[in-house]
Design a protein around this motif. Structure first.
Motif, PDB file in Angstrom:
ATOM      1  N   ASP A  22     -20.530 -58.350 -32.440  1.00 27.27           N
ATOM      2  CA  ASP A  22     -19.513 -58.364 -31.602  1.00 27.27           C
ATOM      3  C   ASP A  22     -18.341 -58.924 -31.895  1.00 27.27           C
ATOM      4  O   ASP A  22     -18.334 -59.932 -32.489  1.00 27.27           O
ATOM      5  CB  ASP A  22     -20.257 -59.180 -30.389  1.00 27.27           C
ATOM      6  N   ALA A  23     -17.052 -58.251 -31.419  1.00 24.11           N
ATOM      7  CA  ALA A  23     -15.814 -58.999 -31.659  1.00 24.11           C
ATOM      8  C   ALA A  23     -14.958 -58.504 -30.297  1.00 24.11           C
ATOM      9  O   ALA A  23     -15.051 -57.433 -29.905  1.00 24.11           O
ATOM     10  CB  ALA A  23     -14.989 -58.341 -32.745  1.00 24.11           C
ATOM     11  N   THR A  24     -14.686 -59.687 -29.585  1.00 23.52           N
ATOM     12  CA  THR A  24     -14.035 -59.537 -28.304  1.00 23.52           C
ATOM     13  C   THR A  24     -12.660 -59.988 -28.459  1.00 23.52           C
ATOM     14  O   THR A  24     -12.127 -61.165 -29.084  1.00 23.52           O
ATOM     15  CB  THR A  24     -14.607 -60.456 -27.354  1.00 23.52           C
ATOM     16  N   VAL A  25     -11.671 -59.118 -27.981  1.00 21.78           N
ATOM     17  CA  VAL A  25     -10.119 -59.466 -28.281  1.00 21.78           C
ATOM     18  C   VAL A  25      -9.547 -59.795 -26.675  1.00 21.78           C
ATOM     19  O   VAL A  25      -9.862 -59.065 -25.755  1.00 21.78           O
ATOM     20  CB  VAL A  25      -9.392 -58.340 -28.943  1.00 21.78           C
ATOM     21  N   LYS A  26      -8.991 -60.914 -26.533  1.00 16.49           N
ATOM     22  CA  LYS A  26      -8.149 -61.426 -25.280  1.00 16.49           C
ATOM     23  C   LYS A  26      -6.698 -61.753 -25.576  1.00 16.49           C
ATOM     24  O   LYS A  26      -6.445 -62.368 -26.725  1.00 16.49           O
ATOM     25  CB  LYS A  26      -8.827 -62.391 -24.654  1.00 16.49           C
ATOM     26  N   GLY A  27      -5.884 -61.153 -24.772  1.00 20.47           N
ATOM     27  CA  GLY A  27      -4.606 -61.511 -25.014  1.00 20.47           C
ATOM     28  C   GLY A  27      -3.767 -60.392 -25.508  1.00 20.47           C
ATOM     29  O   GLY A  27      -2.620 -60.549 -25.883  1.00 20.47           O
ATOM     30  N   ASN A  28      -4.204 -59.162 -25.605  1.00 16.86           N
ATOM     31  CA  ASN A  28      -3.675 -57.985 -26.176  1.00 16.86           C
ATOM     32  C   ASN A  28      -2.598 -57.527 -25.367  1.00 16.86           C
ATOM     33  O   ASN A  28      -1.811 -56.906 -25.780  1.00 16.86           O
ATOM     34  CB  ASN A  28      -4.620 -56.566 -26.030  1.00 16.86           C
ATOM     35  N   MET A  29      -2.429 -58.125 -24.061  1.00 15.40           N
ATOM     36  CA  MET A  29      -1.240 -57.491 -23.211  1.00 15.40           C
ATOM     37  C   MET A  29      -0.012 -57.955 -23.725  1.00 15.40           C
ATOM     38  O   MET A  29       1.200 -57.741 -23.433  1.00 15.40           O
ATOM     39  CB  MET A  29      -1.147 -58.077 -21.799  1.00 15.40           C
ATOM     40  N   ALA A  30       0.284 -58.992 -24.758  1.00  8.48           N
ATOM     41  CA  ALA A  30       1.128 -59.371 -25.260  1.00  8.48           C
ATOM     42  C   ALA A  30       1.964 -58.442 -26.367  1.00  8.48           C
ATOM     43  O   ALA A  30       3.041 -58.564 -26.864  1.00  8.48           O
ATOM     44  CB  ALA A  30       0.989 -60.898 -25.927  1.00  8.48           C
ATOM     45  N   LEU A  31       1.084 -57.404 -26.753  1.00  9.20           N
ATOM     46  CA  LEU A  31       1.279 -56.408 -27.605  1.00  9.20           C
ATOM     47  C   LEU A  31       1.190 -54.944 -27.045  1.00  9.20           C
ATOM     48  O   LEU A  31       0.974 -54.789 -26.030  1.00  9.20           O
ATOM     49  CB  LEU A  31       0.265 -56.413 -28.809  1.00  9.20           C
ATOM     50  N   LYS A  32       2.379 -54.059 -27.449  1.00 11.95           N
ATOM     51  CA  LYS A  32       2.575 -52.712 -26.917  1.00 11.95           C
ATOM     52  C   LYS A  32       1.269 -52.049 -27.488  1.00 11.95           C
ATOM     53  O   LYS A  32       0.673 -51.309 -26.348  1.00 11.95           O
ATOM     54  CB  LYS A  32       3.565 -52.232 -27.695  1.00 11.95           C
ATOM     55  N   GLU A  33       0.645 -52.354 -28.673  1.00 14.05           N
ATOM     56  CA  GLU A  33      -0.354 -51.513 -29.137  1.00 14.05           C
ATOM     57  C   GLU A  33      -1.761 -52.880 -29.042  1.00 14.05           C
ATOM     58  O   GLU A  33      -1.344 -53.665 -29.994  1.00 14.05           O
ATOM     59  CB  GLU A  33      -0.484 -50.718 -30.219  1.00 14.05           C
ATOM     60  N   PRO A  34      -2.778 -52.582 -28.626  1.00 17.06           N
ATOM     61  CA  PRO A  34      -3.820 -53.698 -28.664  1.00 17.06           C
ATOM     62  C   PRO A  34      -4.202 -53.735 -30.209  1.00 17.06           C
ATOM     63  O   PRO A  34      -4.423 -52.895 -30.885  1.00 17.06           O
ATOM     64  CB  PRO A  34      -4.827 -53.298 -27.888  1.00 17.06           C
TER      65      PRO A  34
END
Length: 497
Positions: free
Chosen positions: A408-420
């Motif tokens: 499992d790999a969970t990513v949080k804070g992607n909203m700081a980027l145009k593309e996740p």
């Protein structure tokens, strides 16, 4: 490079959490095929073809610690139907898309045929590849209804009374290639994209409906058991993954997952001893728009799990206009096409839970986004050109080895980027691999958090200026901020302590 400077607690950093205790599918292999150019490139000067083979198969490292090649773990061998022997009478205009056959007109075999492809088989094995798949776009022309390696009016080109002959032929192919090259074909794929008509003479090809596939596979199973080939049959290389789950526009050629692997189906062949417990489909025409691509793959993952088999994504290159995201026309040696490819691989692995992922043709001479390596269209010599698509595939194939398990790999804070950021993680014994795809024009700060005592030792970055470039990375205890370059794919490797 991956920045070796770390800073604690930066609010702008994206949080990536790796949970080694939550696992998903195991990985069988990453592969590509020899069709169609290896028949000629295998006859090029030794120095050049060996360098091409190194790029595809080598697991060695250069003096600077960067990989010499992408270390594919499976090689797909095109079992030709004999259109090359028919020459212009084959009806296939482009001779580079014809293929030789080992089968002579009198029923004997000539194992000196397909010599260029055999060279690449041997080269792959010599560099450590130990999984090989033979695929037949068409039965040999001696068995087909029209005597050609492509069909008429979208109807199958193999009559039922030739199933046994084709099955015995495939048994002979497995044994004959083993004797001629010392390479064992572990898998045989007897049909390819059976939903398409294959009537235009563009290449060798043969359509089948599900009833015909089931009948043919039953004949192959009997022949493989009788002849003790030891090879497994991979089905059904669907033209796109839609046909695994639904009939769509091809009644009798869809719903292949349930048709072949549900015990109540009249076409059930999933219990045959020679059938590989996996279903194969191609990712063509289903990679965009992104939301729809994910929806389709979620449904596929659920259905695969219900049948308790694996899913192999067994062929892909960039075709069509992809909803305006990227155009398959015109070759692109740079990072743009490579990043699109990385997003497809990531989605197939993390959403569809693909256990295998195969590119289409490893070597291309065409002005299309269909090659890992491009060559001059010359039968005896020429130049070759590696692409960023080669190296991005290597971010996966070189480090995610057979037997690895996705975690499992969970990513949080992607909203700081145009593309996740696209993050996937894998464990193989004590070895840990994390792949991070950054499609943005900006660098990204990442806080990597792993729920175990892990030492991340190396990074390997592919970008417009780097080909799996190796760097050491400093290791912090829990939340260490690292810089991931813009427009890059970075693989982190390490071990559990």
């Amino acid at each position: 490079m991956l920045c070796c400077a770390f800073a604690k607690g930066q609010d702008s950093a994206i949080s990536v959490k790796i949970n080694l205790s939550k696992s998903y599918q195991h990985i069988n292999n990453f592969g590509a095929s020899d069709a169609w150019l290896c028949q000629f490139i295998g006859n090029w000067p030794d120095e050049k073809k060996n360098k091409i083979a190194d790029l595809l198969f080598s697991a060695d490292m250069l003096a600077n610690g960067s990989p010499k090649g992408i270390a594919l773990s499976l090689w797909r061998f095109n079992i030709g139907a004999g259109s090359a022997q028919q020459d212009q009478q084959s009806g296939i205009k482009d001779e580079w898309r014809r293929a030789e056959s080992f089968l002579n007109t009198d029923g004997s075999y000539n194992w000196q045929k397909q010599a260029g492809q055999i060279w690449f088989l041997k080269a792959a094995k010599a560099r450590g590849v130990n999984q090989f798949l033979g695929f037949a776009n068409s039965p040999p022309t001696q068995f087909t209804i029209n005597g050609k390696a492509f069909a008429n009016a979208g109807k199958t080109n193999l009559s039922t009374d030739k199933y046994k002959a084709f099955a015995e032929y495939l048994s002979s192919i497995v044994k004959g290639i083993a004797q001629a090259s010392k390479v064992k074909l572990n898998y045989i794929s007897p049909v390819n994209e059976p939903q398409w008509d294959w009537s235009d003479g563009g290449q060798e090809g043969c359509p089948y409906n599900n009833i015909e596939i089931a009948g043919l596979v039953r004949a192959i199973d009997k022949a493989f058991i009788k002849n003790k080939t030891g090879a497994k049959v991979l089905i059904a290389e669907a033209g796109n993954i839609n046909y695994l789950l639904a009939s769509g526009d091809k009644p009798g050629k869809g719903n292949q997952l349930n048709d072949f692997f549900h015990p109540a189906s009249v076409n059930y062949i999933g219990n045959l001893p020679s059938v590989n417990k996996a279903i194969a489909g191609h990712s063509y025409f289903t990679t965009s728009p992104k939301a729809l691509a994910i929806k389709k793959r979620l449904a596929l993952a659920d259905s695969i799990a219900a049948r308790n088999i694996d899913f192999w994504q067994s062929e892909y290159c960039i075709l069509g206009d992809n909803a305006g995201e990227i155009d398959g026309r015109k070759r692109d040696l740079g990072i743009d096409a490579a990043l699109y490819l990385a997003s497809v691989i990531h989605t197939d692995l993390t959403v569809a839970n693909a256990s295998a992922w195969h590119w289409w043709t490893a070597i291309s001479a065409y002005n299309y986004k269909d090659g890992l390596i491009y060559v001059d269209k010359n039968k005896t010599d020429g130049n070759y050109y590696d692409s960023k698509m080669l190296w991005v595939l290597g971010n996966y194939s070189r480090f995610i080895r057979p037997g690895a398990v996705r975690v499992d790999a969970t990513v949080k804070g992607n909203m700081a980027l145009k593309e996740p950021l696209l993050v996937s993680a894998f464990k193989n014994g004590k070895n840990i691999t994390v792949v991070i795809v950054n499609q943005n024009m900006n660098n990204a700060l990442v806080n990597l958090n792993i729920n175990d005592n892990i030492g991340l030792l190396k990074s390997y970055t592919t970008s417009q200026t780097k080909n799996l470039e190796a760097n050491n990375i400093a290791y912090g205890k829990n939340k260490d901020t690292m810089l991931i370059l813009a427009r890059s794919v970075t693989t982190l490797t390490g071990v559990t302590k």
